[in-house]
Design a protein around this motif. Structure first.
Motif, short mmCIF file in Angstrom:
data_model
loop_
_atom_site.label_atom_id
_atom_site.label_comp_id
_atom_site.label_asym_id
_atom_site.label_seq_id
_atom_site.Cartn_x
_atom_site.Cartn_y
_atom_site.Cartn_z
N GLU A 490 0.83 -1.21 0.00
CA GLU A 490 0.00 0.00 0.00
C GLU A 490 0.86 1.26 0.00
OE1 GLU A 490 -2.48 -0.37 3.36
OE2 GLU A 490 -3.77 -1.95 2.50
N GLU A 491 1.93 1.24 0.77
CA GLU A 491 2.81 2.40 0.80
C GLU A 491 3.46 2.62 -0.56
OE1 GLU A 491 5.56 1.70 3.89
OE2 GLU A 491 4.15 2.13 5.53
N ASN A 495 2.99 6.01 -2.92
CA ASN A 495 4.15 6.75 -3.42
C ASN A 495 4.09 6.88 -4.94
OD1 ASN A 495 5.22 7.03 -0.86
ND2 ASN A 495 6.41 5.12 -1.00
N LEU A 496 3.60 5.82 -5.61
CA LEU A 496 3.49 5.86 -7.07
C LEU A 496 2.43 6.86 -7.51
CD1 LEU A 496 4.50 4.62 -9.70
CD2 LEU A 496 2.72 2.86 -9.48
N VAL A 497 1.30 6.87 -6.79
CA VAL A 497 0.23 7.83 -7.13
C VAL A 497 0.72 9.25 -6.94
CG1 VAL A 497 -2.02 8.67 -6.38
CG2 VAL A 497 -1.64 6.22 -6.66
N ASN A 500 2.94 10.12 -9.94
CA ASN A 500 2.23 10.28 -11.21
C ASN A 500 1.09 11.30 -11.13
OD1 ASN A 500 3.86 8.36 -12.37
ND2 ASN A 500 2.47 6.67 -11.84
N GLY A 501 0.66 11.63 -9.91
CA GLY A 501 -0.49 12.53 -9.73
C GLY A 501 -0.13 14.00 -9.78
N HIS A 502 1.11 14.34 -10.06
CA HIS A 502 1.51 15.75 -10.17
C HIS A 502 1.02 16.29 -11.52
CE1 HIS A 502 3.86 19.19 -9.02
NE2 HIS A 502 4.51 19.17 -10.20
N CYS A 503 -0.15 17.03 -11.54
CA CYS A 503 -0.85 17.42 -12.79
C CYS A 503 -0.05 18.39 -13.64
CB CYS A 503 -2.22 18.03 -12.47
SG CYS A 503 -3.33 16.84 -11.69
N SER A 504 0.48 19.41 -13.11
CA SER A 504 1.21 20.39 -13.92
C SER A 504 2.35 20.94 -13.12
CB SER A 504 0.29 21.54 -14.35
OG SER A 504 -0.20 22.22 -13.20
N GLY A 505 3.27 21.53 -13.80
CA GLY A 505 4.40 22.14 -13.13
C GLY A 505 5.14 23.03 -14.08
N LYS A 506 5.93 23.83 -13.62
CA LYS A 506 6.70 24.76 -14.44
C LYS A 506 8.16 24.43 -14.31
CE LYS A 506 3.50 28.60 -14.55
NZ LYS A 506 3.29 30.04 -14.33
N GLU A 507 8.79 24.54 -15.42
CA GLU A 507 10.20 24.21 -15.47
C GLU A 507 10.96 25.30 -16.20
OE1 GLU A 507 12.03 20.92 -17.94
OE2 GLU A 507 11.65 19.95 -16.05
#
Length: 528
Positions: A490-491, A495-497, A500-507
């Motif tokens: 479960e842990e 951690n995987l979610v 992968n659950g980071h919807c958007s970000g700026k780089e």
């Protein structure tokens, strides 16, 4: 009339001869008497066809009796008790019973491969009239063997060797066997120095009373018989005439009793070697040299005797040593440490299988241990411990031996129940024997067998409870492991979610040296 004249002439001749012999002995010098006796013997040998051989009790070293004389004495004592008319009884040291021997000037006949022989026991007393407090020590005894000269080769080449060999065998058979133990190495020096002290070995154990599987018992007996008859075989293959036995198993399974049965079966002495009393490897070799042939050298609980890893305590720094010497408690502990045995694994291996192990012959070396896995493999390999014998818990065949020994019972209606319980439980022969032994005059075979059944049932119940407890512990352990695995899974998913659950970000990146910003979306479409 003619016969009477011949006898009178013979009497006169003998009287003349005795008169001349007395005159020669009394008035002629010893050198002349030697010549006279030598030529007289030559003349007598022309008409006297018998040869005589004398065996004196003491030869060379006056304080040590001749081994040949003792062997002849044993041989004659064993073979003359039914034929001789006059015998002497001796209470010989280390002998099981009274020893009979020929009286002085008594003669007994013997036959060997068709040859007839005569043994005569003589005693010579010194002719001087000096007074002595120990008259018996001045007496010299000897045996005289008489036989016809046509049997010279048979007697000198075969018969005498046969007599000596048989005499030594009889001495070994009649001797009182001993149980030896070694004292501290510090007691080997001084007026009463001795490496081994002993008592009479009187343990009653035999293979008939030994509780173990009959097939395994017979295998051990065959091995011992083969060894005891293997002198020529061991010489042929170039090995010292010795054999190693490793007896291992839980406490109370009869390892010490097995050693006693082996000693009684082979008529061997037993040397119980205490390693902790041996100062170092040199003293260990001295003990080995001082053991006799036809003996069993025993080291019991070899895994507990010493730390046989060969490792030694590391030296401390000089400052620490100085501090310890100043401290009286540490100083005493250091002195005690110095007194401990410094026998190493290497020294013990050389004791068992090195060059010094070839001293003497017909020796068994027996190790016992409760935990065979703790022993160094080099110590128990074949060639050192040649035969490994596991003495385990009591089986039904061993129980039948114990029932016969303790209760004189060979069959009983409780035997099937006992057989079933012994197959399901672990009980040592010592515990079984304790339950079979009557505790009072009112207890009979039925009472003792019922007591054994009750004890076995208690052990079975205890075993069942322990098994259930162990199963419960294993189930809890498995359950805990499964819960830990589920929790870990479960842990990992969480951690995987999160990753992968980071919807958007700026780089922030550099484009041709200029900073620009690009937006990254989850679907992979890039908008500038």
């Amino acid at each position: 009339m003619v016969l009477k004249i011949m006898w009178s002439q013979m009497g006169s001749l003998m009287a003349t001869f005795m008169f001349v012999y007395a005159i020669v002995q009394q008035y002629f010098p010893s050198q002349f008497r030697g010549y006279f006796e030598r030529y007289t013997n030559k003349v007598v040998s022309l008409v006297y066809p018998y040869i005589q051989i004398t065996f004196h009790e003491y030869t060379g070293d006056r304080f040590k009796r001749s081994e040949v004389y003792l062997a002849i004495q044993n041989y004659i004592s064993a073979n003359s008790s039914t034929r001789a008319k006059r015998l002497k009884a001796h209470d010989v040291k280390d002998s099981k019973s009274i020893v009979l021997s020929l009286e002085d000037n008594e003669e007994v006949t013997d036959e060997f491969k068709g040859a007839k022989l005569w043994w005569t026991c003589y005693k010579s007393v010194p002719k001087n009239g000096s007074f002595t407090f120990y008259p018996a020590s001045d007496e010299k005894r000897f045996y005289k063997l008489t036989f016809h000269r046509r049997h010279r080769d048979l007697i000198t080449e075969t018969y005498l060797n046969y007599v000596v060999k048989e005499g030594k065998t009889i001495a070994v058979k009649n001797r009182q066997r001993k149980l030896y133990t070694n004292g501290s190495s510090e007691s080997w020096y001084g007026k009463k120095r001795t490496k081994w002290t002993h008592v009479h070995f009187e343990h009653p154990a035999t293979f008939d009373t030994l509780a173990m599987n009959p097939n395994k018992k017979q295998e051990i007996i065959n091995d011992l018989v083969k060894f005891s008859k293997g002198k020529e075989y061991y010489a042929k293959i170039g090995k010292a005439w010795k054999r190693g036995y490793l007896l291992y198993g839980p406490p109370g399974t009869g390892k010490s009793t097995m050693i006693a049965a082996m000693a009684n079966f082979l008529d061997y002495d037993v040397y119980d070697l205490e390693l902790t009393a041996v100062k170092d490897n040199t003293d260990l070799r001295k003990l080995l040299i001082d053991t006799s042939n036809k003996s069993i050298i025993v080291i019991e609980d070899i895994d507990c005797s010493l730390d046989l890893t060969g490792q030694r305590k590391k030296e401390k720094e000089k400052d620490d040593d100085d501090e310890e010497k100043k401290d009286p408690i540490s100083k005493r502990a250091l002195e005690e440490e110095e007194k401990k045995s410094k026998v190493t694994l290497s020294g013990l291996l050389n004791f068992i299988d090195g060059i010094w192990s070839a001293c003497g012959g017909e020796k068994l070396i027996v190790f016992t241990t409760n935990y065979v896995d703790k022993l160094d493999p080099a110590l128990v390999r074949r060639g050192r411990m040649d035969k490994h014998i596991e003495l385990s818990y009591c089986c039904f065949e061993a129980f039948r031996v114990l029932a016969k020994n303790y209760l004189d019972v060979e069959s009983h209606n409780l035997f099937p129940r006992i057989e079933c319980l012994l197959g399901q439980t672990d009980m040592t022969p010592a515990d079984v024997a304790e339950n079979l032994m009557p505790k009072s005059d009112t207890e009979d075979a039925d009472t003792c067998l019922k007591s054994l059944v009750e004890a076995l049932e208690k052990v079975e119940e205890k075993t069942r409870i322990n098994e259930e407890k162990l199963m419960a512990e294993n189930e809890e352990k498995l359950k805990a492991e499964e819960e830990a695995k589920l929790k870990a899974g479960e842990e990992d998913e969480e951690n995987l979610v999160k990753e992968n659950g980071h919807c958007s970000g700026k780089e922030e990146v550099k484009c041709n040296g200029t900073s620009c910003t690009k937006e990254v979306k989850e679907n992979g479409v890039i908008n500038a």
